[in-house]
Scaffold this motif. Structure first.
Motif, mmCIF file in Angstrom:
data_model
loop_
_atom_site.group_PDB
_atom_site.id
_atom_site.type_symbol
_atom_site.label_atom_id
_atom_site.label_comp_id
_atom_site.label_asym_id
_atom_site.label_seq_id
_atom_site.Cartn_x
_atom_site.Cartn_y
_atom_site.Cartn_z
ATOM 1 N N TYR A 184 37.357 -13.401 17.679
ATOM 2 C CA TYR A 184 37.487 -14.899 17.264
ATOM 3 C C TYR A 184 37.952 -15.734 18.405
ATOM 4 N N ILE A 185 38.007 -16.972 18.228
ATOM 5 C CA ILE A 185 38.335 -18.092 19.095
ATOM 6 C C ILE A 185 39.651 -18.412 18.835
ATOM 7 N N ASP A 186 40.603 -18.313 19.714
ATOM 8 C CA ASP A 186 42.045 -18.726 19.200
ATOM 9 C C ASP A 186 42.099 -20.320 19.354
ATOM 10 N N THR A 187 43.160 -20.753 19.396
ATOM 11 C CA THR A 187 43.481 -22.134 19.196
ATOM 12 C C THR A 187 43.334 -22.942 20.607
ATOM 13 N N ALA A 188 43.619 -22.108 21.761
ATOM 14 C CA ALA A 188 43.186 -22.574 23.080
ATOM 15 C C ALA A 188 41.764 -22.499 23.356
ATOM 16 N N GLY A 189 40.831 -22.062 22.484
ATOM 17 C CA GLY A 189 39.586 -21.801 22.789
ATOM 18 C C GLY A 189 39.074 -20.556 23.573
ATOM 19 N N ASN A 190 39.863 -19.687 23.389
ATOM 20 C CA ASN A 190 39.720 -18.304 24.031
ATOM 21 C C ASN A 190 39.234 -17.386 23.264
ATOM 22 N N TYR A 191 38.762 -16.284 23.775
ATOM 23 C CA TYR A 191 38.323 -15.193 22.793
ATOM 24 C C TYR A 191 39.605 -14.314 22.644
ATOM 25 N N ARG A 192 39.949 -13.819 21.393
ATOM 26 C CA ARG A 192 40.797 -12.689 20.942
ATOM 27 C C ARG A 192 40.088 -11.689 20.132
ATOM 28 N N VAL A 193 40.812 -10.370 20.112
ATOM 29 C CA VAL A 193 40.234 -9.391 19.055
ATOM 30 C C VAL A 193 40.767 -9.477 17.984
ATOM 31 N N ASN A 194 39.826 -9.567 16.788
ATOM 32 C CA ASN A 194 40.299 -9.572 15.582
ATOM 33 C C ASN A 194 40.763 -7.958 15.107
ATOM 34 N N ILE A 195 41.847 -7.730 15.141
ATOM 35 C CA ILE A 195 42.416 -6.268 15.124
ATOM 36 C C ILE A 195 42.324 -5.922 13.640
ATOM 37 N N LYS A 196 42.494 -6.913 12.922
ATOM 38 C CA LYS A 196 42.516 -6.498 11.353
ATOM 39 C C LYS A 196 41.020 -6.224 10.684
ATOM 40 N N ASP A 197 40.107 -6.973 11.429
ATOM 41 C CA ASP A 197 38.604 -6.707 10.885
ATOM 42 C C ASP A 197 38.074 -5.352 11.746
ATOM 43 N N CYS A 198 38.459 -5.094 13.085
ATOM 44 C CA CYS A 198 38.214 -3.869 13.777
ATOM 45 C C CYS A 198 38.820 -2.620 12.940
ATOM 46 N N GLY A 201 30.048 -17.142 27.374
ATOM 47 C CA GLY A 201 29.251 -15.995 27.141
ATOM 48 C C GLY A 201 29.882 -15.234 26.089
ATOM 49 N N PRO A 202 29.149 -14.084 25.836
ATOM 50 C CA PRO A 202 29.646 -12.979 24.786
ATOM 51 C C PRO A 202 30.812 -12.485 25.173
ATOM 52 N N PRO A 203 31.920 -12.214 24.073
ATOM 53 C CA PRO A 203 33.222 -11.443 24.570
ATOM 54 C C PRO A 203 32.866 -10.246 25.168
ATOM 55 N N GLU A 204 33.435 -10.212 26.344
ATOM 56 C CA GLU A 204 33.316 -8.920 27.195
ATOM 57 C C GLU A 204 33.935 -7.492 26.272
ATOM 58 N N GLY A 205 33.211 -6.568 26.347
ATOM 59 C CA GLY A 205 33.450 -5.633 25.530
ATOM 60 C C GLY A 205 33.061 -5.397 24.079
ATOM 61 N N PHE A 206 32.446 -6.596 23.508
ATOM 62 C CA PHE A 206 31.952 -6.689 22.223
ATOM 63 C C PHE A 206 30.553 -7.335 22.195
ATOM 64 N N ASP A 207 29.845 -7.096 23.280
ATOM 65 C CA ASP A 207 28.587 -7.776 23.428
ATOM 66 C C ASP A 207 27.392 -6.648 23.175
ATOM 67 N N MET A 208 27.730 -5.566 22.220
ATOM 68 C CA MET A 208 26.557 -4.425 21.730
ATOM 69 C C MET A 208 27.340 -3.962 20.611
#
Length: 191
Positions: free
Chosen positions: A64-78, A118-125
């Motif tokens: 997801y994109i955090d309040t600063a506009g950066n990617y974060r991992v949604n640990i709950k959904d993972c 770009g796509p979030p690194e490590g989650f582009d596939m």
């Protein structure tokens, strides 16, 4: 007439109930049905299960994109995503643990080095099949060549040749209580 209808309902109710239970039980593979299967059969059955379920698993948003506009991992959904894969009965707790660790470490990387393009690194596939085209794999898995690379009483390595250049899967399995489970899936490095 009313007594006939009630009698008919009483007779057919157990039958329709067992049909409903069978339909429900076919949505996931209980662990008991994997007892005694060979490592190759486990891998083939897992790929068939994944073919039937992977699109539904995409409901989970890994990032997801955090309040600063950066990617974060949604640990709950993972965690929910990999718990559903674990529930298939084909993968081990170790498989689930490795992916949980991966998601946590990727989130830490996003915190240290924020990414917003770009796509979030490590989650582009597709994380399970390591490809951006999981349809190609799931539609053709029955035509792949399966080979036991290594096996002993508690561990096995199955090579899956996709018939595509430099695209051989390596499935590492372990055996516990007469059940083989997938611990790790990777792509073999070209020779």
């Amino acid at each position: 007439m009313r007594h006939i209808i009630i009698f008919f309902c009483l007779i057919t109710m157990p039958f329709t109930s067992s049909i409903a239970q069978n339909k429900k039980s076919n949505t996931t593979t209980p662990k008991s049905t994997t007892v005694g299967l060979t490592p190759i059969t486990i891998v083939q059955n897992f790929l068939g299960w994944y073919k039937d379920h992977y699109r539904r698993l995409y409901k989970y948003k890994m990032t997801y994109i955090d309040t600063a506009g950066n990617y974060r991992v949604n640990i709950k959904d993972c965690n929910a995503y990999f718990n559903e894969i674990l529930a298939s009965g084909y993968v081990s707790q170790e498989y689930r643990r490795l992916w949980s660790d991966y998601c946590t470490s990727q989130d830490e990387k996003f915190i240290i080095s924020p990414q917003n393009e770009g796509p979030p690194e490590g989650f582009d596939m597709d994380l399970v099949l390591h490809t951006q085209e999981p349809d190609e794999v799931t539609q053709n898995y029955k035509n792949f060549k399966y080979k036991v690379d290594k096996i002993n009483a508690s561990n096995a390595v199955i090579l899956v040749d996709t018939n595509w250049p430099d695209w051989v899967y390596v499935f590492e399995l372990s055996k516990t209580k007469d059940r083989w489970c997938i611990d790790y899936i990777s792509i073999k490095e070209p020779d």
